[in-house]
Motif scaffolding. Structure first.
Motif, mmCIF file in Angstrom:
data_model
loop_
_atom_site.group_PDB
_atom_site.id
_atom_site.type_symbol
_atom_site.label_atom_id
_atom_site.label_comp_id
_atom_site.label_asym_id
_atom_site.label_seq_id
_atom_site.Cartn_x
_atom_site.Cartn_y
_atom_site.Cartn_z
ATOM 1 N N ALA A 61 0.814 -1.223 0.000
ATOM 2 C CA ALA A 61 0.000 0.000 0.000
ATOM 3 C C ALA A 61 0.840 1.262 0.000
ATOM 4 O O ALA A 61 0.299 2.361 0.108
ATOM 5 C CB ALA A 61 -0.926 0.008 1.207
ATOM 6 N N SER A 62 2.150 1.149 -0.146
ATOM 7 C CA SER A 62 3.014 2.332 -0.100
ATOM 8 C C SER A 62 2.651 3.343 -1.179
ATOM 9 O O SER A 62 2.899 4.542 -1.037
ATOM 10 C CB SER A 62 4.477 1.922 -0.240
ATOM 11 N N ALA A 63 2.038 2.876 -2.258
ATOM 12 C CA ALA A 63 1.639 3.781 -3.342
ATOM 13 C C ALA A 63 0.551 4.746 -2.895
ATOM 14 O O ALA A 63 0.326 5.783 -3.521
ATOM 15 C CB ALA A 63 1.152 2.970 -4.537
ATOM 16 N N LEU A 64 -0.139 4.431 -1.795
ATOM 17 C CA LEU A 64 -1.200 5.299 -1.290
ATOM 18 C C LEU A 64 -0.661 6.437 -0.438
ATOM 19 O O LEU A 64 -1.401 7.346 -0.066
ATOM 20 C CB LEU A 64 -2.188 4.486 -0.438
ATOM 21 N N LYS A 65 0.630 6.387 -0.135
ATOM 22 C CA LYS A 65 1.221 7.310 0.830
ATOM 23 C C LYS A 65 1.035 8.775 0.448
ATOM 24 O O LYS A 65 0.811 9.628 1.300
ATOM 25 C CB LYS A 65 2.701 6.995 0.994
ATOM 26 N N ASP A 66 1.134 9.086 -0.829
ATOM 27 C CA ASP A 66 1.075 10.479 -1.270
ATOM 28 C C ASP A 66 -0.343 10.966 -1.546
ATOM 29 O O ASP A 66 -0.537 12.137 -1.887
ATOM 30 C CB ASP A 66 1.929 10.669 -2.526
ATOM 31 N N ALA A 67 -1.322 10.086 -1.395
ATOM 32 C CA ALA A 67 -2.711 10.486 -1.658
ATOM 33 C C ALA A 67 -3.180 11.497 -0.620
ATOM 34 O O ALA A 67 -2.790 11.437 0.546
ATOM 35 C CB ALA A 67 -3.611 9.262 -1.651
ATOM 36 N N LYS A 68 -4.006 12.414 -1.051
ATOM 37 C CA LYS A 68 -4.553 13.437 -0.162
ATOM 38 C C LYS A 68 -6.009 13.110 0.170
ATOM 39 O O LYS A 68 -6.681 12.386 -0.573
ATOM 40 C CB LYS A 68 -4.474 14.810 -0.825
ATOM 41 N N VAL A 73 -8.444 6.561 -5.002
ATOM 42 C CA VAL A 73 -7.293 5.687 -5.228
ATOM 43 C C VAL A 73 -7.786 4.276 -5.540
ATOM 44 O O VAL A 73 -8.955 3.957 -5.354
ATOM 45 C CB VAL A 73 -6.372 5.658 -3.994
ATOM 46 N N LYS A 74 -6.875 3.446 -6.016
ATOM 47 C CA LYS A 74 -7.206 2.053 -6.326
ATOM 48 C C LYS A 74 -6.434 1.135 -5.380
ATOM 49 O O LYS A 74 -5.242 1.312 -5.156
ATOM 50 C CB LYS A 74 -6.850 1.734 -7.781
ATOM 51 N N PHE A 75 -7.150 0.170 -4.822
ATOM 52 C CA PHE A 75 -6.530 -0.769 -3.888
ATOM 53 C C PHE A 75 -7.385 -2.031 -3.842
ATOM 54 O O PHE A 75 -8.559 -1.980 -3.505
ATOM 55 C CB PHE A 75 -6.433 -0.135 -2.495
ATOM 56 N N GLY A 76 -6.803 -3.170 -4.216
ATOM 57 C CA GLY A 76 -7.538 -4.423 -4.246
ATOM 58 C C GLY A 76 -8.393 -4.563 -5.497
ATOM 59 O O GLY A 76 -8.480 -3.654 -6.326
ATOM 60 N N GLY A 87 -12.810 -11.122 -15.566
ATOM 61 C CA GLY A 87 -12.020 -10.962 -14.347
ATOM 62 C C GLY A 87 -12.545 -9.860 -13.447
ATOM 63 O O GLY A 87 -13.506 -9.150 -13.775
ATOM 64 N N THR A 88 -11.880 -9.689 -12.308
ATOM 65 C CA THR A 88 -12.299 -8.667 -11.342
ATOM 66 C C THR A 88 -11.730 -7.304 -11.718
ATOM 67 O O THR A 88 -10.746 -7.202 -12.450
ATOM 68 C CB THR A 88 -11.841 -9.044 -9.933
ATOM 69 N N GLU A 89 -12.347 -6.263 -11.186
ATOM 70 C CA GLU A 89 -11.934 -4.888 -11.482
ATOM 71 C C GLU A 89 -11.265 -4.246 -10.267
ATOM 72 O O GLU A 89 -11.525 -4.639 -9.114
ATOM 73 C CB GLU A 89 -13.147 -4.046 -11.883
ATOM 74 N N ASP A 90 -10.405 -3.248 -10.533
ATOM 75 C CA ASP A 90 -9.780 -2.496 -9.445
ATOM 76 C C ASP A 90 -10.849 -1.812 -8.597
ATOM 77 O O ASP A 90 -11.782 -1.212 -9.124
ATOM 78 C CB ASP A 90 -8.839 -1.416 -9.994
ATOM 79 N N ILE A 91 -10.689 -1.894 -7.270
ATOM 80 C CA ILE A 91 -11.623 -1.206 -6.378
ATOM 81 C C ILE A 91 -11.174 0.243 -6.229
ATOM 82 O O ILE A 91 -10.009 0.519 -5.938
ATOM 83 C CB ILE A 91 -11.665 -1.867 -4.987
ATOM 84 N N GLU A 92 -12.097 1.166 -6.443
ATOM 85 C CA GLU A 92 -11.822 2.581 -6.231
ATOM 86 C C GLU A 92 -12.296 2.989 -4.836
ATOM 87 O O GLU A 92 -13.393 2.614 -4.410
ATOM 88 C CB GLU A 92 -12.523 3.426 -7.292
ATOM 89 N N TRP A 93 -11.434 3.741 -4.142
ATOM 90 C CA TRP A 93 -11.715 4.176 -2.779
ATOM 91 C C TRP A 93 -11.521 5.678 -2.673
ATOM 92 O O TRP A 93 -10.661 6.246 -3.341
ATOM 93 C CB TRP A 93 -10.763 3.513 -1.786
ATOM 94 N N THR A 94 -12.288 6.301 -1.794
ATOM 95 C CA THR A 94 -12.063 7.697 -1.456
ATOM 96 C C THR A 94 -11.260 7.766 -0.172
ATOM 97 O O THR A 94 -11.581 7.092 0.807
ATOM 98 C CB THR A 94 -13.397 8.444 -1.248
ATOM 99 N N VAL A 95 -10.177 8.546 -0.183
ATOM 100 C CA VAL A 95 -9.380 8.745 1.028
ATOM 101 C C VAL A 95 -10.136 9.714 1.928
ATOM 102 O O VAL A 95 -10.355 10.868 1.560
ATOM 103 C CB VAL A 95 -7.984 9.311 0.684
ATOM 104 N N VAL A 96 -10.555 9.257 3.115
ATOM 105 C CA VAL A 96 -11.360 10.105 3.995
ATOM 106 C C VAL A 96 -10.592 10.589 5.220
ATOM 107 O O VAL A 96 -11.044 11.497 5.924
ATOM 108 C CB VAL A 96 -12.651 9.390 4.438
#
Length: 265
Positions: A61-68, A73-76, A87-96
């Motif tokens: 998850a280090s790629a999420l470090k710079d997110a504001k 972001v995409k994770f999982g 196939g499965t799709e990237d999960i989009e998340w909001t950084v809260v």
């Protein structure tokens, strides 16, 4: 002499820039207990605390470090378009939220559709709590293992989730009423809480509503109890909070998981 002066000036500027960065890191944000206090004032319920981590790991998850805060972001990965053949799709998340080397994510869309709690014998569940709900069990077992690979799972800490009932220790959880109201989690308005559902969730029964502008939204579970122990609070289609809740056996509400991810200092 001119060449030496330029190098010296460059060195001085680099030192100043580094000092500015380090100072910003030291002064960033408040404590997670501040979040708990503000959420309690807003709605009488504490938040899931990132400070009380039971297990934690650094990793993918280090790629999420710079997110504001507010970034998507995409994770999982998880099935979303309803076509299992591609196939499965990237999960989009909001950084809260961002605290102490961790980020809190809430899925951008309702990813699934399940009852909050079901009775093993097929009856109407009574005395339901987040602690005993089948939805909590599913999120922290099947969903966790399906959505995240082993390396990703290592970056997801177990956190102490504070509830109206007994506190729980979870990796995946739902927002509470207080968190859904809190500006600390950028959910303080109905517009910010409203969201669409994936085609996969809709195929599993997620109910939707389309407004006059053609914008489709879903209704989703919160972990807080409703008017009694046979109901749980929900977010309505327009993003308003229905604190009286919906019967926990209802099978047409969407699920927006929330998760803390360790990203390092």
């Amino acid at each position: 002499m001119k060449r030496i002066n330029i190098r010296f000036l460059t060195l001085i500027l680099s030192v100043i820039a580094l000092g500015t960065i380090l100072t910003g890191c030291r002064s960033y944000g408040g404590t997670v207990k501040d979040d708990i206090t503000s959420a309690a004032r807003a709605g009488g319920e504490a938040t899931a605390s990132a400070a009380e981590v039971v297990t934690s790991a650094e990793g993918t998850a280090s790629a999420l470090k710079d997110a504001k805060t507010g970034d998507v972001v995409k994770f999982g990965k998880y099935e979303q378009d309803g076509n299992t053949e591609n196939g499965t799709e990237d999960i989009e998340w909001t950084v809260v939220s961002k605290k102490d080397g961790r980020v809190m994510l809430v899925s951008k869309y309702c990813l699934e559709c399940k009852p909050y709690n079901v009775d093993a014998e097929g009856g109407v569940p009574n005395n339901t709590s987040w602690e005993t709900s089948t939805l909590r069990a599913w999120l922290n077992d099947e969903f966790l293992k399906t959505a995240f690979n082993e390396e990703e799972q290592k970056t997801i800490p177990t956190v102490k989730v504070q509830n109206y009932g007994n506190d729980t220790e979870d990796k995946i959880f739902l927002l509470s009423i207080a968190e859904a109201k809190s500006a600390d989690f950028i959910m303080e308005t109905a517009e910010k809480r409203a969201c669409d559902v994936t085609e996969y969730a809709k195929s599993h029964g997620a109910v939707t509503s389309t407004d006059s502008n053609g914008i489709r939204t879903g209704s989703w579970w919160l972990r807080s109890p409703g008017v009694d122990s046979s109901t749980a609070a929900i977010i309505h289609f327009n993003g308003s909070i229905l604190e009286s809740g919906r019967a926990v056996s209802a099978s047409d509400r969407g699920i927006r998981p929330a998760v803390w991810v360790s990203v390092g200092e």
